[in-house]
Design a protein around this motif. Structure first.
Motif, mmCIF file in Angstrom:
data_model
loop_
_atom_site.group_PDB
_atom_site.id
_atom_site.type_symbol
_atom_site.label_atom_id
_atom_site.label_comp_id
_atom_site.label_asym_id
_atom_site.label_seq_id
_atom_site.Cartn_x
_atom_site.Cartn_y
_atom_site.Cartn_z
ATOM 1 N N ARG A 125 -42.983 -8.984 1.110
ATOM 2 C CA ARG A 125 -43.590 -8.517 2.669
ATOM 3 C C ARG A 125 -41.856 -8.407 3.611
ATOM 4 N N ALA A 126 -41.750 -7.527 3.121
ATOM 5 C CA ALA A 126 -40.096 -7.448 3.816
ATOM 6 C C ALA A 126 -40.474 -5.947 5.210
ATOM 7 N N GLU A 127 -40.694 -6.665 6.463
ATOM 8 C CA GLU A 127 -39.672 -5.210 7.523
ATOM 9 C C GLU A 127 -38.869 -5.515 7.836
ATOM 10 N N VAL A 128 -37.906 -3.969 7.960
ATOM 11 C CA VAL A 128 -36.371 -3.800 8.531
ATOM 12 C C VAL A 128 -36.850 -2.999 9.251
ATOM 13 N N GLY A 129 -35.706 -2.950 10.790
ATOM 14 C CA GLY A 129 -35.266 -2.089 11.062
ATOM 15 C C GLY A 129 -33.899 -1.991 11.771
ATOM 16 N N GLY A 130 -34.002 -0.581 12.763
ATOM 17 C CA GLY A 130 -32.249 -0.818 13.482
ATOM 18 C C GLY A 130 -32.578 0.242 13.750
ATOM 19 N N GLU A 131 -31.272 0.822 13.877
ATOM 20 C CA GLU A 131 -30.953 1.770 14.643
ATOM 21 C C GLU A 131 -30.025 3.308 13.616
ATOM 22 N N ILE A 132 -29.519 4.299 13.669
ATOM 23 C CA ILE A 132 -29.931 5.413 13.166
ATOM 24 C C ILE A 132 -29.063 6.055 14.138
ATOM 25 N N SER A 133 -27.704 6.784 13.577
ATOM 26 C CA SER A 133 -27.261 8.155 14.589
ATOM 27 C C SER A 133 -26.537 8.705 13.827
ATOM 28 N N THR A 134 -26.092 9.667 14.386
ATOM 29 C CA THR A 134 -25.516 10.618 14.161
ATOM 30 C C THR A 134 -24.002 11.396 14.512
ATOM 31 N N PHE A 135 -22.693 11.466 14.422
ATOM 32 C CA PHE A 135 -21.645 11.717 15.311
ATOM 33 C C PHE A 135 -21.091 13.116 15.089
ATOM 34 N N GLY A 136 -20.549 14.632 15.423
ATOM 35 C CA GLY A 136 -20.143 15.403 15.540
ATOM 36 C C GLY A 136 -19.081 15.373 15.798
ATOM 37 N N ASN A 137 -17.995 15.481 15.852
ATOM 38 C CA ASN A 137 -16.686 16.140 16.473
ATOM 39 C C ASN A 137 -16.537 17.120 16.871
ATOM 40 N N SER A 138 -16.073 16.954 18.246
ATOM 41 C CA SER A 138 -16.552 18.446 19.253
ATOM 42 C C SER A 138 -14.869 18.685 20.287
ATOM 43 N N SER A 165 -13.513 8.761 20.573
ATOM 44 C CA SER A 165 -12.528 9.061 20.176
ATOM 45 C C SER A 165 -12.660 9.091 18.017
ATOM 46 N N SER A 166 -12.820 8.125 17.621
ATOM 47 C CA SER A 166 -13.372 8.290 16.194
ATOM 48 C C SER A 166 -14.642 7.203 16.028
ATOM 49 N N VAL A 167 -14.686 8.187 14.893
ATOM 50 C CA VAL A 167 -16.009 7.652 13.616
ATOM 51 C C VAL A 167 -15.349 7.758 12.139
ATOM 52 N N CYS A 168 -15.880 6.537 11.981
ATOM 53 C CA CYS A 168 -15.552 5.346 10.502
ATOM 54 C C CYS A 168 -16.426 4.718 10.558
ATOM 55 N N GLU A 169 -15.735 4.836 9.191
ATOM 56 C CA GLU A 169 -16.301 3.269 7.839
ATOM 57 C C GLU A 169 -15.107 2.872 6.774
ATOM 58 N N LYS A 170 -15.577 2.120 6.425
ATOM 59 C CA LYS A 170 -14.740 1.566 5.291
ATOM 60 C C LYS A 170 -15.453 0.405 3.929
ATOM 61 N N THR A 171 -15.723 0.930 3.258
ATOM 62 C CA THR A 171 -15.908 -0.670 2.070
ATOM 63 C C THR A 171 -14.990 -1.344 1.407
#
Length: 498
Positions: A125-138, A165-171
């Protein structure tokens, strides 16, 4: 007639949607035929891997996988391990979510436990939690001055505010070769038990962000006498992230989540090949001195002002806290040796004076020939600076931890570092529009051409000029003053202007 106003335009990201998610999932598996029946579950190790992150109209969805390894004592009293994967889907719906948005997710493995359903089947049994957000450019637009209207005097004020000013990601991937400590008894099964990521340094250069930190990986293995050993390895990483715009020094929220982990053991060379894939997500908040029209007047026309109230945030200095904490915890029986230990942290909560960090840990204990497992939940607290400010938690990291047997139980010792950021809400009014009637000219004929006035302490140049049909520039010029703060207690001349 409407006055023409000069505009300042900022290209920003707005946090459109944000939510906290928490979900528990279970998965069972059958012990392979080559392994003996289960006598007792000893512990469950594991880590969380992010598999996908998708946005569709009105919905954001993240799929993670909890890769776990269950240690159990077989009916022959030897220790064995079984791998179990638990997929978890976390999603949320909201009308504000659009496909063009950027999504950032931060999830942690809060709880992981295993039990035997029968001698051949294990339930994890695993319990996962956290936060997720969405951002829009304007675009954020505000009036900064009056353009081409010489008869209108405007009072310009400034407030320090923070924009995203910036929202980005990289693998990226980290590979490492680890030589295990030599063991006279030899090494049996080797399992990867997870990793923790820290950010040690962030530097802005041009349009790029240079992020440096460490990834601490954990391995555990069994020797030929079925004794459990844990080995940790630390790897440095450095990544250059292109922001697409000038990188200004300011608050940078950086989230790292593993997306893949591969571990192979070469028994002949006693070496482990380790490959980690990670997703680094960056949210940059830059502080700007926002200029806006706070007041205005004309000595020629009666001005009609439209005013708007606005509330923005200002993120101030980041503070790092480091502390060594310890706690005495009772055990179910006397412990002579701790063979293996696992620790997980939950989500920190912030109050006015402290950060509270929930901790879950499990142990494989031994006393003589007896071996058993202990699972506990507790909480530690970190004191915040004694200042009347609001704080957000950027990160809380367990630098090191040990579990030591003591009379009556165990002592859990933690070395914790936390990065917090002080912030405040900035509220102000600004003039959004100015209109006047050109056919209605003010009659200032009865006002004197020159007024003599003694400046009292606290008097503002702007208010004196406005009340006496003058202008700040004319008052400074006729009195040969460069710094009005030096005029307190003096007599000055106030010329009437148009």
């Amino acid at each position: 007639m409407e006055a023409k106003l000069g505009l300042t335009e900022y290209d920003v990201f707005n946090k459109i949607f944000s939510t906290s998610l928490r979900k528990e999932e279970s998965r069972d598996t059958v012990v392979p035929d080559v392994l003996p029946d289960i006598s007792e579950i000893l512990c469950c190790e594991g880590m969380l891997l992010i598999r996908s992150k998708d946005i569709t109209g009105g919905r954001v969805r993240t799929e993670v996988n909890v890769c776990s390894n269950v240690l159990y004592k077989g009916e022959d009293s030897k220790i064995y391990s079984v791998d179990v994967n638990v997929p978890v889907v976390l999603s949320s719906e909201d009308d504000s979510i659009e496909e063009s948005h950027m999504a950032c997710a931060k999830f942690d493995l809060i709880k992981l436990e295993a039990r035997a359903l029968n001698p051949r089947k294990i339930l994890v049994r695993a319990e996962v939690g956290g936060e997720i957000s969405t951002f829009g450019n304007s675009k954020f637009i505000i009036n900064k001055n009056v353009s081409g209207e010489e008869h209108i005097r405007s009072k310009i004020c400034s407030k320090d505010v923070s924009f995203i000013s910036s929202v980005c990601e990289k693998t990226f991937a980290i590979t490492d070769e680890i030589t295990l400590p030599m063991s006279e008894e030899g090494i049996g099964n080797v399992a990867f038990s997870g990793c923790s990521c820290t950010v040690d340094d962030v530097k802005a250069v041009g349009t790029k962000l240079i992020v440096k930190g460490r990834v601490k990986s954990g391995l555990f293995y069994l020797n030929k006498h079925d004794e459990i050993s844990r080995f940790e390895n630390s790897s440095d990483y450095s990544q250059i992230i292109e922001l697409g715009r000038e990188a200004v020094q300011g608050l940078k929220n950086i989230w790292l989540i593993p997306s893949g982990a591969y571990c192979s053991y070469n028994e002949n060379e006693n070496r482990v090949s380790l490959e980690l894939h990670l997703v680094i997500q960056v949210i940059c908040r830059d502080t700007v001195a926002l200029e806006y029209i706070n007041d205005c007047y004309s000595n020629r026309y009666n001005l009609i002002q439209d005013r708007k109230e606005i509330k923005l945030e200002h993120y101030q200095d980041s503070i790092k806290i480091r502390d060594n904490l310890r706690q005495l915890i009772e055990s179910s029986a006397a412990i002579s040796n701790i063979m293996h230990s696992t620790l997980r942290t939950g989500f920190p909560t912030v109050s006015a004076s402290e950060i509270r960090l929930p901790v879950n840990f499990s142990l494989i204990c031994k006393n003589g020939e007896n071996m058993w497992s202990e699972c506990r939940r507790t909480e530690f607290s970190l004191s915040l600076p004694n200042e009347k400010r609001s704080y957000i938690v950027n990160s809380v990291d367990i630098v090191d931890w040990t579990v030591v047997p003591v009379p009556g139980g165990i002592e859990l010792r933690l070395e914790i570092t936390a990065e917090i950021c002080a912030y405040n809400d900035v509220k102000f009014e600004y003039i959004s529009a100015i209109t006047y009637n050109e056919d209605e000219i003010l009659d200032n004929s009865e006002k004197p051409s020159i007024t003599v006035l003694r400046v009292n302490k606290g008097d503002e140049l702007w208010e004196i000029a406005k009340d006496n049909c003058s202008s700040p520039e004319a008052i400074l010029s006729v009195n040969n003053i460069t710094d009005f703060s030096t005029a307190a207690g003096k007599m000055i001349l106030i010329p009437k202007t148009y």
